[in-house]
Enzyme design. Structure first.
Site, short mmCIF file in Angstrom:
data_model
loop_
_atom_site.label_atom_id
_atom_site.label_comp_id
_atom_site.label_asym_id
_atom_site.label_seq_id
_atom_site.Cartn_x
_atom_site.Cartn_y
_atom_site.Cartn_z
N LYS A 65 0.86 -1.18 0.00
CA LYS A 65 0.00 0.00 0.00
C LYS A 65 0.90 1.24 0.00
CE LYS A 65 -3.79 1.99 2.77
NZ LYS A 65 -4.61 1.83 3.98
N SER A 82 -9.54 1.57 2.90
CA SER A 82 -8.68 2.35 2.02
C SER A 82 -7.63 1.53 1.27
CB SER A 82 -7.99 3.46 2.81
OG SER A 82 -7.13 2.92 3.78
N SER A 138 -9.64 -0.74 6.99
CA SER A 138 -9.09 -0.61 5.63
C SER A 138 -8.43 -1.85 5.04
CB SER A 138 -8.10 0.54 5.59
OG SER A 138 -8.80 1.73 5.49
#
Ligand code: GLN
Length: 454
Positions: free
Chosen positions: A62, A137, A161
């Site tokens: 990420k 996210s 997330s």
């Protein structure tokens, strides 16, 4: 190993898939680094040297983790040219184990969001139906794993997330117990709930990656030493006797009828295996969501105050220093991030902090105490991941409050700092398996059990 494919070929194949992908999962590719590492592994294989479990395994990161010399943008304009000067502890452990990083993955800017639409790189598209959001996210990470562009990805979970996009893309995603994995080198969103965790297609992959990234780190004082989770311990016959679920989550008005009926059918199947079921009481969704968002906004307002264009970030010059700060931040942060900074500074300000911020801290203590009480009665708590299935791309952007409320089932476990896993079973968007603090092993054991019975 039968040497059917070289590590270099494997890495090239995955890089090609990532380049061609139309799901907007890639912020930047780590092509040179990946190919260089792959050549070294191939040389080791050629020499007949021993190869570790993760050696040569391609993974994604990420885009909120530092990897020295690479861009770390947090999917934001402010940091779109920022290069990390060091490597995050969890990522370093994976590099030391020989895993190969391929890509910095698209996500909601600074982790602010539940759909991976709050990004300068374009909305992440769901792996199963590209008209729907990828979830957030850590959307890019979940979609890359689901599409097999990476074998596993490292996501970040502050309030859901990892779990929510894992559910939306039908794969596994673990938020470990807070402190099990070092946060050093993870760009801070809300430091008191930020967790580093793996997203993968199998429980075994989650176990292997978790073991590598766990452990005490002198660079993160909230970390603790944990023992390795053994395959035998999580695949042996189920030791779990009682599970619980929160009645008010299931009886809520907002849950979709399909998710509700699938969840209850799953509970019945578990009951049929002789496991006792407890219906539990919990705080209302609105209380959980407002407590979480008050604290998360307060913490992110503090954490992001360093991004002023002087120490970090693309600077836009104004007439004087104050103007420079203000223009840099107003122009470069997204609307969603600014909403959170303004909200966070408001709840921390004199005259408001007692009524709002301190009250939320107190509620958090009550939530933690409630979990302690519940885990005296049950071994595992099951819940849906979200009340509804993934929305269409574009649908959540106009209504932040609706988006915040979609986090109702994940944020409580974050405030409690508990280990919790999304398993792609039980409802169309999976099921959330939670255990008491530091009991990550039990979560994985129960996931294996569910796999066997569903
Ligand atoms: N959707 C939640 C939020 O926007 C959780 C995000 C996260 O875990 N990073 O705060």
């Amino acid at each position: 190993m039968n040497k059917e494919i070289s590590c270099t070929n494997l890495v090239q194949e995955k890089l090609e898939l990532l380049k061609q992908n139309t799901h907007n999962t890639v912020n930047s590719l780590l092509e040179d680094l990946a190919l260089d590492l792959a050549t070294k592994i191939d040389a080791k294989i050629e020499k007949g040297q021993e190869i570790g479990l993760l050696e040569g395994i391609p993974f994604g990161i990420k885009d909120v983790y530092m990897v020295q010399g690479t861009l770390t943008t947090a999917s934001s304009n402010l940091l779109k040219n920022y290069k990390s000067s060091y490597t995050a502890s969890a990522i370093q452990k994976l590099l030391d184990a020989g895993a190969i990083p391929l890509v910095k993955e698209n996500c909601d800017s600074f982790g602010h969001g539940s759909s991976s639409e709050n990004t300068i790189f374009g909305a992440v598209k769901n792996a199963i139906n590209p008209d729907l959001v990828g979830g957030g996210s850590s959307g890019g990470s979940a979609v890359n794993v689901a599409k097999e562009y990476t074998v596993f990805s490292i996501g970040g979970d502050t309030g859901g997330s990892i779990r929510q996009p894992a559910g939306y893309n039908k794969i596994y995603g673990l938020k470990p117990t807070y402190g099990r994995v070092s946060r050093f080198g993870l760009m801070a969103y809300a430091s008191s709930t930020d967790c580093v965790g793996p997203i993968a297609k199998s429980i075994e992959d989650i176990r292997i990656v978790l073991n590598v990234i766990s452990g005490k780190d002198i660079k993160d004082q909230t970390t603790y030493a944990s023992i390795e989770i053994l395959k035998d311990n999580i695949s042996k016959n189920n030791t779990i006797k009682t599970i619980g679920y929160y009645k008010n989550f299931i009886e809520s008005e907002v849950i979709s009828s399909d998710i509700k009926s699938d969840f209850l059918a799953t509970i019945d199947k578990i009951k049929a295996k002789g496991i006792q079921i407890e219906e539990l009481d919990f705080f209302e969704s609105e209380t959980l969501v407002s407590t979480y968002y008050t604290l998360a906004m307060a913490e992110t307002a503090s954490n992001l105050s360093r991004l002023d264009g002087t120490n970090y970030g693309s600077r836009i010059e104004g007439d004087n220093l104050k103007d420079t700060y203000s223009i840099t931040r107003s122009e470069n942060f997204s609307e969603e991030t600014k909403r959170r900074i303004v909200g966070g500074n408001q709840v921390l300000s004199q005259g408001f902090s007692d009524e709002i911020y301190l009250k939320s801290l107190n509620l958090r203590d009550q939530i933690t105490a409630n979990f302690e009480k519940d885990f005296n009665k049950v071994d595992i708590i099951l819940s849906p991941i979200t009340p509804n299935s993934p929305p269409k791309i574009g649908a959540s952007l106009n209504n932040p409050l609706t988006m915040y409320l979609s986090d109702a089932y994940t944020v409580g476990f974050s405030l409690g700092q508990l280990p919790t896993l999304t398993a792609p079973k039980g409802t169309e968007i999976g099921i959330q398996i939670t255990a008491a603090k530091k009991n990550d092993e039990l979560v994985l054991q129960f996931a294996n059990f569910l796999n066997d019975i569903l």
